[in-house]
Scaffold this motif. Sequence first.
Motif, PDB file in Angstrom:
ATOM      1  N   LYS A   8       0.884  -1.164   0.000  1.00 24.22           N
ATOM      2  CA  LYS A   8       0.000   0.000   0.000  1.00 24.22           C
ATOM      3  C   LYS A   8       0.917   1.208   0.000  1.00 24.22           C
ATOM      4  CE  LYS A   8      -3.770   0.521  -0.391  1.00 24.22           C
ATOM      5  NZ  LYS A   8      -4.503   0.320  -1.659  1.00 24.22           N
ATOM      6  N   SER A   9       0.762   2.047  -0.986  1.00 26.18           N
ATOM      7  CA  SER A   9       1.660   3.196  -1.126  1.00 26.18           C
ATOM      8  C   SER A   9       0.864   4.416  -1.550  1.00 26.18           C
ATOM      9  CB  SER A   9       2.721   2.864  -2.183  1.00 26.18           C
ATOM     10  OG  SER A   9       3.590   3.940  -2.383  1.00 26.18           O
ATOM     11  N   ARG A  10       1.015   5.521  -0.834  1.00 22.93           N
ATOM     12  CA  ARG A  10       0.284   6.738  -1.235  1.00 22.93           C
ATOM     13  C   ARG A  10       1.122   7.609  -2.158  1.00 22.93           C
ATOM     14  NH1 ARG A  10      -2.598   8.958   4.336  1.00 22.93           N
ATOM     15  NH2 ARG A  10      -3.146   6.912   5.146  1.00 22.93           N
ATOM     16  N   TYR A  11       2.416   7.670  -1.917  1.00 21.39           N
ATOM     17  CA  TYR A  11       3.246   8.637  -2.657  1.00 21.39           C
ATOM     18  C   TYR A  11       4.369   7.980  -3.471  1.00 21.39           C
ATOM     19  CZ  TYR A  11       0.693  11.464   0.632  1.00 21.39           C
ATOM     20  OH  TYR A  11      -0.330  12.021   1.350  1.00 21.39           O
ATOM     21  N   GLY A  12       4.405   6.660  -3.524  1.00 19.92           N
ATOM     22  CA  GLY A  12       5.310   5.980  -4.458  1.00 19.92           C
ATOM     23  C   GLY A  12       6.546   5.313  -3.870  1.00 19.92           C
ATOM     24  N   ASN A  13       6.966   5.690  -2.664  1.00 20.66           N
ATOM     25  CA  ASN A  13       8.209   5.100  -2.119  1.00 20.66           C
ATOM     26  C   ASN A  13       8.062   3.605  -1.845  1.00 20.66           C
ATOM     27  OD1 ASN A  13       9.376   7.621  -2.179  1.00 20.66           O
ATOM     28  ND2 ASN A  13       8.977   8.075  -0.024  1.00 20.66           N
ATOM     29  N   THR A  14       6.984   3.230  -1.182  1.00 22.89           N
ATOM     30  CA  THR A  14       6.775   1.805  -0.869  1.00 22.89           C
ATOM     31  C   THR A  14       6.595   1.005  -2.163  1.00 22.89           C
ATOM     32  OG1 THR A  14       5.600   2.551   1.102  1.00 22.89           O
ATOM     33  CG2 THR A  14       5.391   0.218   0.541  1.00 22.89           C
ATOM     34  N   ARG A  15       5.878   1.606  -3.118  1.00 18.72           N
ATOM     35  CA  ARG A  15       5.664   0.913  -4.401  1.00 18.72           C
ATOM     36  C   ARG A  15       7.016   0.637  -5.079  1.00 18.72           C
ATOM     37  NH1 ARG A  15       2.847   4.439  -6.812  1.00 18.72           N
ATOM     38  NH2 ARG A  15       0.793   3.677  -6.260  1.00 18.72           N
ATOM     39  N   GLY A  51       3.488   2.465   3.660  1.00 20.07           N
ATOM     40  CA  GLY A  51       4.011   3.713   4.200  1.00 20.07           C
ATOM     41  C   GLY A  51       3.463   3.960   5.602  1.00 20.07           C
ATOM     42  N   VAL A  52       4.051   4.928   6.287  1.00 20.24           N
ATOM     43  CA  VAL A  52       3.634   5.286   7.653  1.00 20.24           C
ATOM     44  C   VAL A  52       3.124   6.728   7.630  1.00 20.24           C
ATOM     45  CG1 VAL A  52       4.429   5.605  10.041  1.00 20.24           C
ATOM     46  CG2 VAL A  52       5.379   3.763   8.637  1.00 20.24           C
ATOM     47  N   TYR A  53       1.901   6.922   8.138  1.00 21.31           N
ATOM     48  CA  TYR A  53       1.315   8.263   8.132  1.00 21.31           C
ATOM     49  C   TYR A  53       0.755   8.523   9.531  1.00 21.31           C
ATOM     50  CZ  TYR A  53       1.487   6.450   3.461  1.00 21.31           C
ATOM     51  OH  TYR A  53       1.918   5.819   2.324  1.00 21.31           O
ATOM     52  N   MET A  54       1.219   9.571  10.152  1.00 23.01           N
ATOM     53  CA  MET A  54       0.831   9.866  11.542  1.00 23.01           C
ATOM     54  C   MET A  54       1.025   8.626  12.410  1.00 23.01           C
ATOM     55  SD  MET A  54      -0.007  12.972  11.133  1.00 23.01           S
ATOM     56  CE  MET A  54      -0.474  14.070   9.823  1.00 23.01           C
ATOM     57  N   ASN A  55       2.183   8.024  12.299  1.00 16.21           N
ATOM     58  CA  ASN A  55       2.616   6.851  13.089  1.00 16.21           C
ATOM     59  C   ASN A  55       1.994   5.511  12.680  1.00 16.21           C
ATOM     60  OD1 ASN A  55       4.408   8.223  14.829  1.00 16.21           O
ATOM     61  ND2 ASN A  55       2.653   8.965  16.014  1.00 16.21           N
ATOM     62  N   LYS A  56       0.972   5.526  11.855  1.00 12.19           N
ATOM     63  CA  LYS A  56       0.292   4.267  11.533  1.00 12.19           C
ATOM     64  C   LYS A  56       0.643   3.782  10.131  1.00 12.19           C
ATOM     65  CE  LYS A  56      -2.358   2.610  14.065  1.00 12.19           C
ATOM     66  NZ  LYS A  56      -2.013   1.689  15.209  1.00 12.19           N
ATOM     67  N   ALA A  78       9.063   4.707   5.914  1.00 13.03           N
ATOM     68  CA  ALA A  78       8.634   5.979   6.502  1.00 13.03           C
ATOM     69  C   ALA A  78       9.640   7.086   6.216  1.00 13.03           C
ATOM     70  CB  ALA A  78       8.413   5.805   7.999  1.00 13.03           C
ATOM     71  N   GLY A  79       9.509   8.166   6.977  1.00  9.78           N
ATOM     72  CA  GLY A  79      10.258   9.367   6.644  1.00  9.78           C
ATOM     73  C   GLY A  79      11.706   9.399   7.099  1.00  9.78           C
ATOM     74  N   ASN A  80      12.080   8.524   8.047  1.00  8.89           N
ATOM     75  CA  ASN A  80      13.436   8.653   8.603  1.00  8.89           C
ATOM     76  C   ASN A  80      14.440   7.764   7.863  1.00  8.89           C
ATOM     77  OD1 ASN A  80      14.330   6.197  10.368  1.00  8.89           O
ATOM     78  ND2 ASN A  80      12.134   6.426  10.728  1.00  8.89           N
ATOM     79  N   GLY A 110      12.245   5.813   3.537  1.00  5.65           N
ATOM     80  CA  GLY A 110      11.520   6.458   2.434  1.00  5.65           C
ATOM     81  C   GLY A 110      11.971   7.885   2.228  1.00  5.65           C
ATOM     82  N   GLY A 111      11.400   8.778   3.049  1.00  2.15           N
ATOM     83  CA  GLY A 111      11.694  10.205   2.922  1.00  2.15           C
ATOM     84  C   GLY A 111      10.400  10.968   3.145  1.00  2.15           C
ATOM     85  N   VAL A 112      10.505  12.276   3.180  1.00  2.00           N
ATOM     86  CA  VAL A 112       9.306  13.092   3.405  1.00  2.00           C
ATOM     87  C   VAL A 112       9.229  14.192   2.352  1.00  2.00           C
ATOM     88  CG1 VAL A 112       8.049  14.556   5.034  1.00  2.00           C
ATOM     89  CG2 VAL A 112       9.482  12.718   5.903  1.00  2.00           C
TER      90      VAL A 112
HETATM   91  C1  FMN Z   1       0.937  13.159   5.820  1.00  2.00           C
HETATM   92  C2  FMN Z   1       2.165  12.382   6.118  1.00  2.00           C
HETATM   93  C3  FMN Z   1       2.358  11.860   7.389  1.00  2.00           C
HETATM   94  C4  FMN Z   1       3.517  11.144   7.687  1.00  2.00           C
HETATM   95  N1  FMN Z   1       3.686  10.642   8.937  1.00  2.00           N
HETATM   96  C5  FMN Z   1       4.840   9.984   9.231  1.00  2.00           C
HETATM   97  C6  FMN Z   1       5.061   9.484  10.546  1.00  2.00           C
HETATM   98  O1  FMN Z   1       4.240   9.583  11.423  1.00  2.00           O
HETATM   99  N2  FMN Z   1       6.247   8.862  10.791  1.00  2.00           N
HETATM  100  C7  FMN Z   1       7.212   8.702   9.818  1.00  2.00           C
HETATM  101  O2  FMN Z   1       8.277   8.170  10.110  1.00  2.00           O
HETATM  102  N3  FMN Z   1       7.003   9.145   8.562  1.00  2.00           N
HETATM  103  C8  FMN Z   1       5.850   9.781   8.247  1.00  2.00           C
HETATM  104  N4  FMN Z   1       5.635  10.240   6.985  1.00  2.00           N
HETATM  105  C9  FMN Z   1       6.592   9.920   5.929  1.00  2.00           C
HETATM  106  C10 FMN Z   1       6.080   8.764   5.070  1.00  2.00           C
HETATM  107  O3  FMN Z   1       5.948   7.606   5.856  1.00  2.00           O
HETATM  108  C11 FMN Z   1       7.066   8.503   3.916  1.00  2.00           C
HETATM  109  O4  FMN Z   1       6.998   9.588   3.017  1.00  2.00           O
HETATM  110  C12 FMN Z   1       6.807   7.195   3.218  1.00  2.00           C
HETATM  111  O5  FMN Z   1       7.882   6.948   2.354  1.00  2.00           O
HETATM  112  C13 FMN Z   1       5.503   7.226   2.457  1.00  2.00           C
HETATM  113  O6  FMN Z   1       5.358   6.033   1.723  1.00  2.00           O
HETATM  114  P1  FMN Z   1       4.688   6.065   0.281  1.00  2.00           P
HETATM  115  O7  FMN Z   1       5.537   6.974  -0.597  1.00  2.00           O
HETATM  116  O8  FMN Z   1       4.721   4.656  -0.184  1.00  2.00           O
HETATM  117  O9  FMN Z   1       3.293   6.583   0.416  1.00  2.00           O
HETATM  118  C14 FMN Z   1       4.494  10.948   6.678  1.00  2.00           C
HETATM  119  C15 FMN Z   1       4.299  11.485   5.406  1.00  2.00           C
HETATM  120  C16 FMN Z   1       3.150  12.185   5.120  1.00  2.00           C
HETATM  121  C17 FMN Z   1       2.979  12.734   3.742  1.00  2.00           C
END
Ligand code: FMN
Length: 171
Positions: A8-15, A51-56, A78-80, A110-112
């Motif tokens: 499951k990927s919203r922004y492409g990193n996990t994909r 991916g991880v969004y707001m910790n979940k 996730a972002g770190n 992943g990255g932010v």
């Molecule tokens: C709205 C939003 C909330 C996020 N919350 C977290 C978070 O709580 N912890 C974290 O480590 N990364 C967080 N991130 C970073 C994402 O986990 C990271 O960009 C990840 O690579 C997203 O995966 P995706 O590209 O497959 O969707 C967040 C990113 C976004 C855009």
Amino acid sequence: MKGIILFKSRYGNTRQYAKWLAEDLNFELRDFSKFKKKEIANYDQIIFGSGVYMNKMDKIQKVLKMFRDKPIVIFSCAGNPGIEKEIEDIKMYNFHHDELSFHHFFYLPGGVDFSKVTGFMKFLINIFRKILEKKKNKTYEEEQILKGFTDPTHYVDRKHIKKIVEFIHQT
Ligand SMILES: Cc1cc2nc3c(=O)[nH]c(=O)nc-3n(C[C@H](O)[C@H](O)[C@H](O)COP(=O)(O)O)c2cc1C
């Protein structure tokens, strides 16, 4: 050995990681939403990543329920860049201890990039940003989140999947 990568990927990193894993392991690749529980028996190895969004982690509760009787590899992206404390937080917010010992968990950096966020989530994170900006004595993690609004980070690299590929080959 027949295997599948579900993601499951919203922004492409996990994909992107899921695609690289599918290539290196010669596994099928599928969006988790298109996978049915009755298909589990068709595969020897299953990997789920999100991916991880707001910790979940996206869909993690559904995944843990679906694979209650079959251990799988689970990765979060996730972002770190791989900070131990933040990886521990992801584990804490998404799993019970017994789930972590039953399944095999990995973290992929992943990255932010908050500029990619749209809709209601954008509205929410802008409120969050304003609250954080006003906060005095910000923690390191909070500073990093604020940096994500102005300086996007991107740690996605094919080399990170090596540990998962090696693990699958050993099992
Ligand atoms: C709205 C939003 C909330 C996020 N919350 C977290 C978070 O709580 N912890 C974290 O480590 N990364 C967080 N991130 C970073 C994402 O986990 C990271 O960009 C990840 O690579 C997203 O995966 P995706 O590209 O497959 O969707 C967040 C990113 C976004 C855009």
